[in-house]
Scaffold this motif. Structure first.
Motif, short mmCIF file in Angstrom:
data_model
loop_
_atom_site.label_atom_id
_atom_site.label_comp_id
_atom_site.label_asym_id
_atom_site.label_seq_id
_atom_site.Cartn_x
_atom_site.Cartn_y
_atom_site.Cartn_z
N LYS A 1 4.27 11.02 -41.15
CA LYS A 1 5.30 10.81 -42.18
C LYS A 1 5.90 9.42 -41.97
CE LYS A 1 6.44 15.69 -41.89
NZ LYS A 1 7.41 16.63 -41.34
N THR A 2 5.83 8.58 -42.98
CA THR A 2 6.34 7.22 -42.83
C THR A 2 7.87 7.18 -42.71
OG1 THR A 2 6.38 6.89 -45.21
CG2 THR A 2 4.40 6.15 -44.03
N SER A 3 8.55 8.27 -43.00
CA SER A 3 10.00 8.31 -42.89
C SER A 3 10.47 8.73 -41.50
CB SER A 3 10.59 9.27 -43.94
OG SER A 3 10.11 10.59 -43.71
N ARG A 4 9.54 8.93 -40.56
CA ARG A 4 9.88 9.33 -39.19
C ARG A 4 9.81 8.12 -38.27
NH1 ARG A 4 12.61 13.62 -38.57
NH2 ARG A 4 11.54 14.34 -36.74
N TYR A 5 10.83 7.99 -37.45
CA TYR A 5 10.92 6.87 -36.51
C TYR A 5 11.29 7.44 -35.14
CZ TYR A 5 11.16 4.35 -40.91
OH TYR A 5 10.88 3.87 -42.17
N GLN A 6 10.36 7.39 -34.21
CA GLN A 6 10.55 7.98 -32.88
C GLN A 6 9.78 7.13 -31.87
OE1 GLN A 6 12.25 10.05 -30.58
NE2 GLN A 6 12.00 11.67 -32.07
N TRP A 7 10.51 6.22 -31.23
CA TRP A 7 9.87 5.28 -30.30
C TRP A 7 10.08 5.70 -28.85
CZ3 TRP A 7 12.76 3.32 -34.47
CH2 TRP A 7 12.05 2.54 -35.39
N GLY A 8 9.02 5.56 -28.07
CA GLY A 8 9.17 5.58 -26.63
C GLY A 8 9.60 4.20 -26.19
N ILE A 9 10.45 4.13 -25.18
CA ILE A 9 10.91 2.85 -24.64
C ILE A 9 10.17 2.61 -23.33
CG2 ILE A 9 12.88 1.52 -23.81
CD1 ILE A 9 14.70 3.42 -25.46
N GLU A 10 9.36 1.57 -23.31
CA GLU A 10 8.53 1.25 -22.15
C GLU A 10 8.94 -0.09 -21.56
OE1 GLU A 10 4.01 -0.27 -21.82
OE2 GLU A 10 4.19 1.74 -22.71
N LEU A 11 9.02 -0.17 -20.25
CA LEU A 11 9.28 -1.45 -19.58
C LEU A 11 8.03 -2.30 -19.62
CD1 LEU A 11 11.23 -0.42 -16.33
CD2 LEU A 11 12.16 -1.44 -18.43
N LYS A 12 8.16 -3.53 -20.08
CA LYS A 12 7.01 -4.45 -20.08
C LYS A 12 6.50 -4.71 -18.67
CE LYS A 12 7.54 -7.43 -24.13
NZ LYS A 12 7.87 -8.81 -24.54
N SER A 13 7.42 -4.84 -17.72
CA SER A 13 7.06 -5.26 -16.37
C SER A 13 6.23 -4.22 -15.62
CB SER A 13 8.32 -5.60 -15.57
OG SER A 13 9.16 -4.46 -15.48
N THR A 14 6.49 -2.93 -15.87
CA THR A 14 5.81 -1.87 -15.11
C THR A 14 5.03 -0.89 -15.99
OG1 THR A 14 7.71 -0.40 -15.24
CG2 THR A 14 7.62 -1.92 -13.35
N HIS A 15 5.21 -1.00 -17.31
CA HIS A 15 4.62 -0.08 -18.27
C HIS A 15 5.09 1.36 -18.06
CE1 HIS A 15 2.34 -3.19 -20.15
NE2 HIS A 15 1.96 -3.60 -18.96
N GLU A 16 6.26 1.50 -17.46
CA GLU A 16 6.84 2.83 -17.27
C GLU A 16 7.64 3.22 -18.51
OE1 GLU A 16 9.24 5.31 -13.85
OE2 GLU A 16 9.18 3.13 -13.73
N LEU A 17 7.49 4.45 -18.95
CA LEU A 17 8.24 4.98 -20.08
C LEU A 17 9.59 5.45 -19.56
CD1 LEU A 17 7.70 5.46 -23.13
CD2 LEU A 17 7.14 7.81 -22.52
#
Length: 182
Positions: A65-81
């Motif tokens: 659904k294009t009306s859904r927005y749900q992002w995981g936040i990942e650290l660039k430095s470690t790729h940890e979520l």
């Protein structure tokens, strides 16, 4: 509004991205299983990684659904979520969207949440065409209110006994930003 769905974005230190199935363990370990993190949230602490797996799979299904927005936040430095940020409700007729977020306790106080939220505000105003973005918090969760202040939202007031979270029925402080104020 022109909904675009959950796409990948980057900030100076973070990657905001859609969840993938392999994220379930990180969701569970880094925030969803911590009673202190979920204290003021509207969903219960995850009792097992299976609950986190169900949540991640639900998010993945909703990406259609294009009306859904749900992002995981990942650290660039470690790729940890380390958390997630989402649009928890949307009123298209008013071009209005509500933000919510959660971040693991060991990442508190490092500026990650304001960094992610600022990027999401840019996306919602500049790409989606929102006119108003708002957020609220249990009045006892002052740290969440501080994030809202840091990203430039204006305090609107207290909605008495307006919310329900893991503490019960609570008073909610509300903040917002209107596109013309940016």
């Amino acid at each position: 509004m022109k909904h675009i769905g959950t796409k990948r974005y980057e900030t100076e230190r973070l990657i905001l991205r859609p969840f993938v199935e392999s994220d379930a363990q990180s969701v569970f370990e880094n925030w969803a299983s911590d009673d202190e993190v979920t204290k003021y949230l509207t969903w219960p602490t995850h009792s097992s990684v299976e609950v986190s797996r169900w949540y991640v799979n639900y998010c993945i299904q909703e990406y259609s659904k294009t009306s859904r927005y749900q992002w995981g936040i990942e650290l660039k430095s470690t790729h940890e979520l380390i958390g997630n940020i989402s649009v928890v409700s949307s009123i298209d007729e008013l071009e209005c969207m509500e933000l919510g977020w959660v971040i693991g306790r060991k990442y508190w106080g490092k500026g990650y949440t304001p960094e992610a939220a600022t990027k999401v505000l840019d996306i919602l105003f500049d790409e989606v065409g929102a006119n108003c973005v708002y957020a609220g918090h249990d009045v006892n969760n002052t740290k969440s209110g501080r994030v809202m202040q840091k990203i430039g939202m204006k305090y609107e007031g207290i909605l008495r006994q307006f919310g329900k979270n893991n503490q019960g029925i609570v008073d909610c402080a509300r903040y917002s930003m209107i596109k013309a104020e940016r």
